[in-house]
Design a protein around this motif. Structure first.
Motif, PDB file in Angstrom:
ATOM      1  N   ASP A 197     117.495  52.113  20.876  1.00 53.05           N
ATOM      2  CA  ASP A 197     116.717  51.124  21.080  1.00 53.05           C
ATOM      3  C   ASP A 197     116.466  50.668  22.607  1.00 53.05           C
ATOM      4  O   ASP A 197     115.654  50.069  23.164  1.00 53.05           O
ATOM      5  CB  ASP A 197     116.528  49.899  20.213  1.00 53.05           C
ATOM      6  CG  ASP A 197     115.989  50.139  18.840  1.00 53.05           C
ATOM      7  OD1 ASP A 197     116.137  51.251  18.419  1.00 53.05           O
ATOM      8  OD2 ASP A 197     115.740  49.142  18.016  1.00 53.05           O
ATOM      9  N   ASP A 199     117.891  47.896  23.686  1.00 54.43           N
ATOM     10  CA  ASP A 199     118.090  46.414  23.734  1.00 54.43           C
ATOM     11  C   ASP A 199     119.465  46.083  23.955  1.00 54.43           C
ATOM     12  O   ASP A 199     120.307  46.890  23.638  1.00 54.43           O
ATOM     13  CB  ASP A 199     116.958  45.618  22.716  1.00 54.43           C
ATOM     14  CG  ASP A 199     117.625  46.035  21.538  1.00 54.43           C
ATOM     15  OD1 ASP A 199     118.114  47.221  20.943  1.00 54.43           O
ATOM     16  OD2 ASP A 199     117.180  45.365  20.489  1.00 54.43           O
ATOM     17  N   GLY A 332     113.397  45.348  26.777  1.00 58.19           N
ATOM     18  CA  GLY A 332     114.948  45.761  27.137  1.00 58.19           C
ATOM     19  C   GLY A 332     115.125  45.767  28.747  1.00 58.19           C
ATOM     20  O   GLY A 332     114.024  45.966  29.605  1.00 58.19           O
TER      21      GLY A 332
END
Length: 408
Positions: A197, A199, A332
């Protein structure tokens, strides 16, 4: 063995492979080819060669572009001349060459911790730490999107495994309250930056929960080490929390461009791992040339801040372009930038179409990501240029339009 016997032994494998293929979950290895020009780097650099084609590499974890750095190769060569090609034994037998001590001392100083311990790789480090610290009847609280090596380390420990929803602190605290027994050891474990992801974990709040419930806290800095922090120490250091995290794990196989892993902690914890971590005790040590290469990479990471700054700028710009074109992603600050596709077959098709346009960007499918969340995982490097990425983005936008047309 007769043909009928062979079929009866392996027919379940054939059936499972066929079932995976029907769900677009079949995996196969594709060989990289040598660069056609002498001296040109292959997978270590910005270009890959597959099937006679040159592909712009947007798949690598070589975030700082160090894998092909000649200083690292030279350090490895010098160590090979001094120590030989292999460690020849476990570190606890006769494989603990002097270069290990030098690297671990510098790692501990870099991380601001009392001691460090080098493992063969990140997978072995997570298995070794969690299975040594936890036992049957203990409780491990793990983010649902943590790396597979963390999950497997918990399974190996035989501790009770409680998975909290991704970065959901309320859910984590609910589980901590529900399973708050003074007889249990408790461990909270999370990636610092999540590998698929891109993040980050809410480390400040995790430290608060660690303190409130008397738990140990372990943070996997594999995808933030070398990138975050004033000297690449990682996210824990950037947030000023490195002394409040019990175990900081990191790897040399991402931003460092080499191989291996490390754990930094208080000295007593490191001493305990030396005595209790089975993957460390029963594995041959890393070849001295690999240890020396990692040490040289650490020196470069600490001193060459401009690599991190460039990577941060490129990553922010690339995300902005994807957002402007309506390509679904996840917010992010890391160089990991997913393009969310959803369907497994469509993600594979998208990856193939990108390759036809000269871009290597791999389709990530379950179980690496949750069902229905297949994606293309773009991964940037400090050696990329904005002009190169702009050309790549034009191809990405064109492929996005083609994929949408096919899906209608």
């Amino acid at each position: 063995m007769s043909e009928d016997s062979r079929i009866s032994r392996y027919d379940w494998m054939e059936a499972e492979l066929s079932e995976r293929e029907s769900r677009a979950l079949y995996r196969e290895m594709k060989n990289l080819e040598r660069p056609p020009k002498a001296g040109e780097l292959g997978s270590a650099g910005k270009w890959l060669y597959k099937g006679g084609k040159r592909l712009y590499n947007l798949s690598s974890n070589n975030y700082l572009g160090l894998s092909g750095d000649p200083r690292i190769a030279q350090a490895a060569s010098r160590a090979q001349e001094q120590w030989g090609a292999g460690a020849t034994a476990s570190r606890l037998v006769c494989g603990n060459h002097g270069c290990y001590r030098e690297l671990e001392e510098d790692l501990a100083a870099w991380k601001g911790r009392e001691a460090a311990l080098v493992f063969a790789n990140g997978y072995m480090a997570n298995l070794g730490v969690i299975s040594a610290l936890m036992r049957r009847g203990d409780a491990v609280f793990s983010d649902r999107l943590n790396h597979a090596s963390i999950v497997d380390g918990i399974i190996l420990s035989r501790a009770d495994h409680f998975r909290y929803r991704h970065n959901d602190l309320e859910h984590l605290e609910f589980l901590l309250k529900k399973h708050d027994s003074p007889a249990q050891r408790k461990l909270i474990v999370t990636d610092a930056v999540f590998s698929m992801d891109g993040d980050a974990a809410p480390l400040h709040q995790l430290v608060e929960l660690r303190n409130r419930y008397g738990a140990l806290l372990m943070v996997d800095e594999a995808h933030s080490g070398g990138i975050r922090g004033p000297h690449g120490e990682g996210l824990c250091h950037e947030y000023g929390l490195h002394e409040q995290v019990d175990v900081i794990m990191g790897t040399f196989s991402k931003a460092f461009g080499v191989y291996g892993a490390y754990v930094c902690a208080d000295r007593v914890l490191i001493e305990y791992l030396v005595n209790a971590s089975r993957p460390l005790i029963y594995s041959t040590g890393l070849p001295p040339m690999v240890v020396a290469a990692a040490h040289e990479a650490l020196r470069i990471v600490r001193s060459e801040r401009e690599r991190r700054e460039k990577l941060r700028e490129l990553s922010a710009w690339f995300r902005q372009q994807m957002h402007a074109w309506g390509l679904p992603s996840i917010p992010g600050e890391s160089p990991i930038i997913p393009w969310l596709i959803g369907d497994n077959a469509r993600a594979l098709q998208t990856s193939s179409m990108l390759a036809e346009r000269g871009i290597s960007a791999v389709a990530i499918r379950p179980p690496t990501v949750p069902d229905g969340e297949a994606r293309i995982r773009f991964s940037l490097m400090a050696t990329h240029t904005r002009a190169e990425l702009a050309r790549a983005l034009e191809s990405i936008r064109a492929v996005a339009g083609e994929v949408q047309e096919v899906g209608r």
